[in-house]
Design a protein around this motif. Sequence first.
Motif, PDB file in Angstrom:
ATOM      1  N   LEU A 164      -7.495  25.126  33.633  1.00  0.00           N
ATOM      2  CA  LEU A 164      -7.726  24.630  32.285  1.00  0.00           C
ATOM      3  C   LEU A 164      -9.397  24.579  31.842  1.00  0.00           C
ATOM      4  N   PRO A 165     -10.046  25.432  31.101  1.00  0.00           N
ATOM      5  CA  PRO A 165     -11.242  25.309  30.700  1.00  0.00           C
ATOM      6  C   PRO A 165     -11.887  23.966  30.342  1.00  0.00           C
ATOM      7  N   MET A 166     -12.940  23.741  30.961  1.00  0.00           N
ATOM      8  CA  MET A 166     -13.549  22.521  30.378  1.00  0.00           C
ATOM      9  C   MET A 166     -14.454  22.513  29.221  1.00  0.00           C
TER      10      MET A 166
ATOM     11  N   MET B 251     -13.749  25.259  34.797  1.00  0.00           N
ATOM     12  CA  MET B 251     -12.574  25.200  34.902  1.00  0.00           C
ATOM     13  C   MET B 251     -12.063  23.895  35.726  1.00  0.00           C
ATOM     14  N   SER B 252     -11.012  23.138  35.119  1.00  0.00           N
ATOM     15  CA  SER B 252     -10.307  22.102  36.061  1.00  0.00           C
ATOM     16  C   SER B 252      -9.297  22.745  36.546  1.00  0.00           C
ATOM     17  N   VAL B 253      -9.026  22.508  37.815  1.00  0.00           N
ATOM     18  CA  VAL B 253      -7.870  23.315  38.837  1.00  0.00           C
ATOM     19  C   VAL B 253      -6.822  22.059  38.953  1.00  0.00           C
ATOM     20  N   PHE B 254      -5.778  22.215  38.672  1.00  0.00           N
ATOM     21  CA  PHE B 254      -4.640  21.483  38.721  1.00  0.00           C
ATOM     22  C   PHE B 254      -3.440  21.991  40.003  1.00  0.00           C
ATOM     23  N   ASN B 255      -2.762  21.384  40.657  1.00  0.00           N
ATOM     24  CA  ASN B 255      -1.766  21.518  41.465  1.00  0.00           C
ATOM     25  C   ASN B 255      -0.570  20.953  41.122  1.00  0.00           C
TER      26      ASN B 255
END
Length: 223
Positions: free
Chosen positions: A83-85, A69-73
Amino acid sequence: MPLSELNSPPPQPLLSRLTELDRARMGEALQTLLAHGSVLGLEPGFAELYAWCRQNMDWLREIGALAGMSVFNDHESRLIQALPMKSGMTLRLKQDATVVLLALWYEYDTQVRDQGATRVVCTVEQLNQLLKEKLLPDLKEPPSRGRLVEILRMADRFNLVRVEFRDRLEDSRIEVLPTLKRVVPFQELAEWSRAAAMHKGTETGVSAGAVASGRAMDEEEPA
């Protein structure tokens, strides 16, 4: 096995430097991201978890990457989103669900860009009108009432909307959340128009989700 290996101390756990509280918070954050796609800090009961995630984003991004997963703030909206990579971890929607999400993206974009809205809300009646005017002129019919409820509940479960159902379905209120921007990541209305055109004049199921980038989503879960 060499004697030196038998006498060596056991290896330290990978996350041994985390306190018990941090381990618990990390587990809670990952479970929430995997189940719902985001941590919404403005929702009741999630303010402390959001604050922990924001303070420990490096840890969360590193562990999230191991889980694909890519994690955003987005601090302005007080949310942490994953969001899945890889396409194998993404959500595959049927065409009618894709069309509903496209319509909700359009409503969100219109209210934010054109009206300066900070909170985007519409009724099911307004959603149906938008579907009819913008996305369904070449299709036989919109989603049935029961199917629309299923789609909205699915979107609610994945933290894309919040739905307040009323006795009369058309009066039900839909709040479109900022998380939809990354799940349907169009930069401008022209991209939306091209994606919408792909869903006109056909009745077959299609891949949806991150439509603009062409990524497929995995199978939709039952509502």
